[in-house]
Design a protein around this motif. Sequence first.
Motif, PDB file in Angstrom:
ATOM      1  N   GLU A  44       0.847  -1.200   0.000  1.00 13.31           N
ATOM      2  CA  GLU A  44       0.000   0.000   0.000  1.00 13.31           C
ATOM      3  C   GLU A  44       0.879   1.245   0.000  1.00 13.31           C
ATOM      4  O   GLU A  44       1.933   1.245   0.638  1.00 13.31           O
ATOM      5  CB  GLU A  44      -0.839   0.035   1.290  1.00 13.31           C
ATOM      6  CG  GLU A  44      -1.907  -1.034   1.367  1.00 13.31           C
ATOM      7  CD  GLU A  44      -3.004  -0.792   0.351  1.00 13.31           C
ATOM      8  OE1 GLU A  44      -3.420   0.369   0.209  1.00 13.31           O
ATOM      9  OE2 GLU A  44      -3.413  -1.769  -0.313  1.00 13.31           O
ATOM     10  N   PRO A  45       0.427   2.334  -0.655  1.00 15.74           N
ATOM     11  CA  PRO A  45       1.194   3.584  -0.554  1.00 15.74           C
ATOM     12  C   PRO A  45       1.208   4.101   0.882  1.00 15.74           C
ATOM     13  O   PRO A  45       0.205   3.981   1.588  1.00 15.74           O
ATOM     14  CB  PRO A  45       0.427   4.559  -1.458  1.00 15.74           C
ATOM     15  CG  PRO A  45      -0.686   3.814  -2.073  1.00 15.74           C
ATOM     16  CD  PRO A  45      -0.767   2.446  -1.506  1.00 15.74           C
ATOM     17  N   THR A  46       2.340   4.645   1.313  1.00 13.48           N
ATOM     18  CA  THR A  46       2.455   5.149   2.690  1.00 13.48           C
ATOM     19  C   THR A  46       2.677   6.655   2.722  1.00 13.48           C
ATOM     20  O   THR A  46       2.716   7.253   3.800  1.00 13.48           O
ATOM     21  CB  THR A  46       3.668   4.508   3.404  1.00 13.48           C
ATOM     22  OG1 THR A  46       4.861   4.928   2.714  1.00 13.48           O
ATOM     23  CG2 THR A  46       3.592   2.994   3.414  1.00 13.48           C
ATOM     24  N   GLY A  47       2.887   7.272   1.555  1.00 16.06           N
ATOM     25  CA  GLY A  47       3.236   8.703   1.540  1.00 16.06           C
ATOM     26  C   GLY A  47       4.743   8.904   1.660  1.00 16.06           C
ATOM     27  O   GLY A  47       5.236  10.029   1.617  1.00 16.06           O
ATOM     28  N   THR A  80       9.755   4.251  -6.011  1.00 20.50           N
ATOM     29  CA  THR A  80       9.385   3.418  -7.159  1.00 20.50           C
ATOM     30  C   THR A  80      10.612   3.244  -8.030  1.00 20.50           C
ATOM     31  O   THR A  80      11.383   4.183  -8.223  1.00 20.50           O
ATOM     32  CB  THR A  80       8.222   4.074  -7.950  1.00 20.50           C
ATOM     33  OG1 THR A  80       7.046   4.008  -7.146  1.00 20.50           O
ATOM     34  CG2 THR A  80       7.962   3.363  -9.269  1.00 20.50           C
ATOM     35  N   SER A  81      10.769   2.030  -8.516  1.00 20.17           N
ATOM     36  CA  SER A  81      11.972   1.687  -9.261  1.00 20.17           C
ATOM     37  C   SER A  81      11.580   1.040 -10.598  1.00 20.17           C
ATOM     38  O   SER A  81      10.711   0.161 -10.623  1.00 20.17           O
ATOM     39  CB  SER A  81      12.723   0.690  -8.374  1.00 20.17           C
ATOM     40  OG  SER A  81      14.017   0.563  -8.781  1.00 20.17           O
ATOM     41  N   VAL A  82      12.194   1.510 -11.687  1.00 14.25           N
ATOM     42  CA  VAL A  82      11.976   0.886 -13.004  1.00 14.25           C
ATOM     43  C   VAL A  82      13.307   0.786 -13.729  1.00 14.25           C
ATOM     44  O   VAL A  82      14.254   1.494 -13.398  1.00 14.25           O
ATOM     45  CB  VAL A  82      11.012   1.692 -13.927  1.00 14.25           C
ATOM     46  CG1 VAL A  82       9.580   1.607 -13.462  1.00 14.25           C
ATOM     47  CG2 VAL A  82      11.464   3.127 -14.106  1.00 14.25           C
ATOM     48  N   ARG A 141      10.730  -2.308 -17.425  1.00 18.45           N
ATOM     49  CA  ARG A 141      10.369  -3.307 -16.415  1.00 18.45           C
ATOM     50  C   ARG A 141      10.166  -2.587 -15.084  1.00 18.45           C
ATOM     51  O   ARG A 141      11.028  -1.818 -14.655  1.00 18.45           O
ATOM     52  CB  ARG A 141      11.466  -4.362 -16.294  1.00 18.45           C
ATOM     53  CG  ARG A 141      11.055  -5.518 -15.418  1.00 18.45           C
ATOM     54  CD  ARG A 141      12.144  -6.568 -15.329  1.00 18.45           C
ATOM     55  NE  ARG A 141      12.012  -7.592 -16.353  1.00 18.45           N
ATOM     56  CZ  ARG A 141      12.549  -8.810 -16.239  1.00 18.45           C
ATOM     57  NH1 ARG A 141      13.246  -9.134 -15.169  1.00 18.45           N
ATOM     58  NH2 ARG A 141      12.400  -9.685 -17.202  1.00 18.45           N
ATOM     59  N   PHE A 142       9.009  -2.851 -14.472  1.00 19.66           N
ATOM     60  CA  PHE A 142       8.691  -2.275 -13.162  1.00 19.66           C
ATOM     61  C   PHE A 142       9.430  -3.089 -12.103  1.00 19.66           C
ATOM     62  O   PHE A 142       9.339  -4.315 -12.075  1.00 19.66           O
ATOM     63  CB  PHE A 142       7.171  -2.354 -12.967  1.00 19.66           C
ATOM     64  CG  PHE A 142       6.687  -1.888 -11.632  1.00 19.66           C
ATOM     65  CD1 PHE A 142       6.778  -0.550 -11.268  1.00 19.66           C
ATOM     66  CD2 PHE A 142       6.122  -2.786 -10.739  1.00 19.66           C
ATOM     67  CE1 PHE A 142       6.310  -0.115 -10.034  1.00 19.66           C
ATOM     68  CE2 PHE A 142       5.651  -2.368  -9.506  1.00 19.66           C
ATOM     69  CZ  PHE A 142       5.744  -1.032  -9.157  1.00 19.66           C
ATOM     70  N   LEU A 143      10.170  -2.395 -11.223  1.00 14.12           N
ATOM     71  CA  LEU A 143      10.938  -3.118 -10.192  1.00 14.12           C
ATOM     72  C   LEU A 143      10.379  -2.895  -8.791  1.00 14.12           C
ATOM     73  O   LEU A 143      10.985  -3.335  -7.815  1.00 14.12           O
ATOM     74  CB  LEU A 143      12.415  -2.693 -10.227  1.00 14.12           C
ATOM     75  CG  LEU A 143      13.182  -3.024 -11.509  1.00 14.12           C
ATOM     76  CD1 LEU A 143      14.608  -2.479 -11.435  1.00 14.12           C
ATOM     77  CD2 LEU A 143      13.212  -4.522 -11.770  1.00 14.12           C
ATOM     78  N   GLY A 144       9.224  -2.202  -8.695  1.00 11.42           N
ATOM     79  CA  GLY A 144       8.562  -2.121  -7.391  1.00 11.42           C
ATOM     80  C   GLY A 144       8.251  -0.717  -6.907  1.00 11.42           C
ATOM     81  O   GLY A 144       8.899   0.259  -7.306  1.00 11.42           O
ATOM     82  N   SER A 145       7.212  -0.625  -6.080  1.00 13.12           N
ATOM     83  CA  SER A 145       6.856   0.578  -5.310  1.00 13.12           C
ATOM     84  C   SER A 145       6.749   0.114  -3.872  1.00 13.12           C
ATOM     85  O   SER A 145       5.961  -0.797  -3.577  1.00 13.12           O
ATOM     86  CB  SER A 145       5.485   1.129  -5.739  1.00 13.12           C
ATOM     87  OG  SER A 145       5.556   1.876  -6.911  1.00 13.12           O
ATOM     88  N   PHE A 146       7.523   0.715  -2.981  1.00  9.49           N
ATOM     89  CA  PHE A 146       7.625   0.181  -1.611  1.00  9.49           C
ATOM     90  C   PHE A 146       8.036   1.306  -0.668  1.00  9.49           C
ATOM     91  O   PHE A 146       8.581   2.326  -1.111  1.00  9.49           O
ATOM     92  CB  PHE A 146       8.660  -0.956  -1.569  1.00  9.49           C
ATOM     93  CG  PHE A 146       9.943  -0.598  -2.250  1.00  9.49           C
ATOM     94  CD1 PHE A 146      10.959   0.036  -1.547  1.00  9.49           C
ATOM     95  CD2 PHE A 146      10.141  -0.850  -3.606  1.00  9.49           C
ATOM     96  CE1 PHE A 146      12.128   0.403  -2.175  1.00  9.49           C
ATOM     97  CE2 PHE A 146      11.321  -0.480  -4.249  1.00  9.49           C
ATOM     98  CZ  PHE A 146      12.310   0.142  -3.529  1.00  9.49           C
ATOM     99  N   PRO A 147       7.772   1.139   0.638  1.00 13.22           N
ATOM    100  CA  PRO A 147       8.117   2.207   1.591  1.00 13.22           C
ATOM    101  C   PRO A 147       9.626   2.443   1.653  1.00 13.22           C
ATOM    102  O   PRO A 147      10.401   1.488   1.696  1.00 13.22           O
ATOM    103  CB  PRO A 147       7.617   1.659   2.938  1.00 13.22           C
ATOM    104  CG  PRO A 147       6.666   0.571   2.604  1.00 13.22           C
ATOM    105  CD  PRO A 147       7.081   0.006   1.284  1.00 13.22           C
ATOM    106  N   LYS A 148      10.010   3.717   1.673  1.00 12.90           N
ATOM    107  CA  LYS A 148      11.435   4.054   1.792  1.00 12.90           C
ATOM    108  C   LYS A 148      11.908   3.745   3.204  1.00 12.90           C
ATOM    109  O   LYS A 148      11.161   3.921   4.173  1.00 12.90           O
ATOM    110  CB  LYS A 148      11.651   5.552   1.545  1.00 12.90           C
ATOM    111  CG  LYS A 148      11.419   6.000   0.127  1.00 12.90           C
ATOM    112  CD  LYS A 148      11.871   7.443  -0.042  1.00 12.90           C
ATOM    113  CE  LYS A 148      11.008   8.370   0.787  1.00 12.90           C
ATOM    114  NZ  LYS A 148      11.650   9.623   1.133  1.00 12.90           N
ATOM    115  N   ALA A 149      13.164   3.344   3.295  1.00 15.60           N
ATOM    116  CA  ALA A 149      13.716   3.004   4.613  1.00 15.60           C
ATOM    117  C   ALA A 149      13.760   4.224   5.538  1.00 15.60           C
ATOM    118  O   ALA A 149      13.641   4.088   6.749  1.00 15.60           O
ATOM    119  CB  ALA A 149      15.116   2.415   4.452  1.00 15.60           C
ATOM    120  N   ASP A 150      13.908   5.430   4.970  1.00 12.62           N
ATOM    121  CA  ASP A 150      14.034   6.615   5.842  1.00 12.62           C
ATOM    122  C   ASP A 150      12.671   7.149   6.306  1.00 12.62           C
ATOM    123  O   ASP A 150      12.615   8.025   7.174  1.00 12.62           O
ATOM    124  CB  ASP A 150      14.848   7.722   5.151  1.00 12.62           C
ATOM    125  CG  ASP A 150      14.178   8.269   3.896  1.00 12.62           C
ATOM    126  OD1 ASP A 150      12.975   8.031   3.688  1.00 12.62           O
ATOM    127  OD2 ASP A 150      14.865   8.950   3.111  1.00 12.62           O
TER     128      ASP A 150
END
Length: 296
Positions: free
Chosen positions: A181-184, A188-190, A260-269
Amino acid sequence: MPRIAYFGPQGTFTEQAALRFGSELVPVDTIQLAIASVRKGETEFACVPIENSVEGAVPATLDALVRDEPVVAVAETVLDVRFSVLVRPGTTEIKTIASHPHALAQVREWIADSLPGVTSIATSSTAAAAAAVERGEFDAAVTAPVAVHHYKLDEYATDVLDVADARTRFLLLRRPGSLPEPTGADRTSVVVTTPNRVGVLSELLTELALRGINLTGLESRPTKGKLGEYRFYIDVEGHIAEPRIGDALAALHRHSREIRFLGSFPKADHEPVEARNDEFAAAATWVDAVRKGERG
Ligand SMILES: O=C(O)C(=O)C[C@]1(C(=O)O)C=C[C@@H](O)C=C1
């Protein structure tokens, strides 16, 4: 408990990163094997290093991400990196020192100052170097601090590092499925392969800039086909579920030969991303209304 294949053997930095995501860990010898394990469905997840603040991107990971069936990142974590130098008990002279090339590069000056004249040898990982020293193949290994607990070796030096505050970012990968889910506060990586023509990279970056999207990473790797042909790995702040990011990726698709889509995910910071989602939503509502003949 889902299983996580990680770039091992036991005692790597990647193992420390993987422990933040779960406890059912499966060590494998290479980054390629960790990612293959997810592709084959042997494990649900793989944990691999992607980027180091001193040495830059991890080429083995970039290359493995574009090969074969797609995998996507669902999480990332960042580890502080400092090294230990381990030796067999009773070692009096060090002639050879082994480690992962990224680790050797981060302690090059320390080796030159503290162990002048030693030969540096690249191994598949920091822990693989510890195992080789234990077997008597080399005299010393540059390792993660935890490696001393996994191998019958002594600490020759600890807190070894040429550049203070070195950090490595790791990805948790899985086969494509539902997205986090988006967290704000997302990334995103492509990866795109562009036609070889004037200005194409600047067109890609303009698509991001026009939508107020912050670029956090840009790497190129050869396609391994024609000399001079490159793939671009693009990391941006935001989630594909956000209209401006979806819009920008659609534009990148139009400019690319392959994407190629490599993901959308929460940033570590967890630092919130400045987005203009309200403006994008209002604009989409307006276009919709105009199309229906409800607005001018
Ligand atoms: O060999 C390891 O221990 C790893 O996890 C790999 C790796 C890397 O690829 O950069 C991870 C962190 C350190 O920067 C050195 C090596």
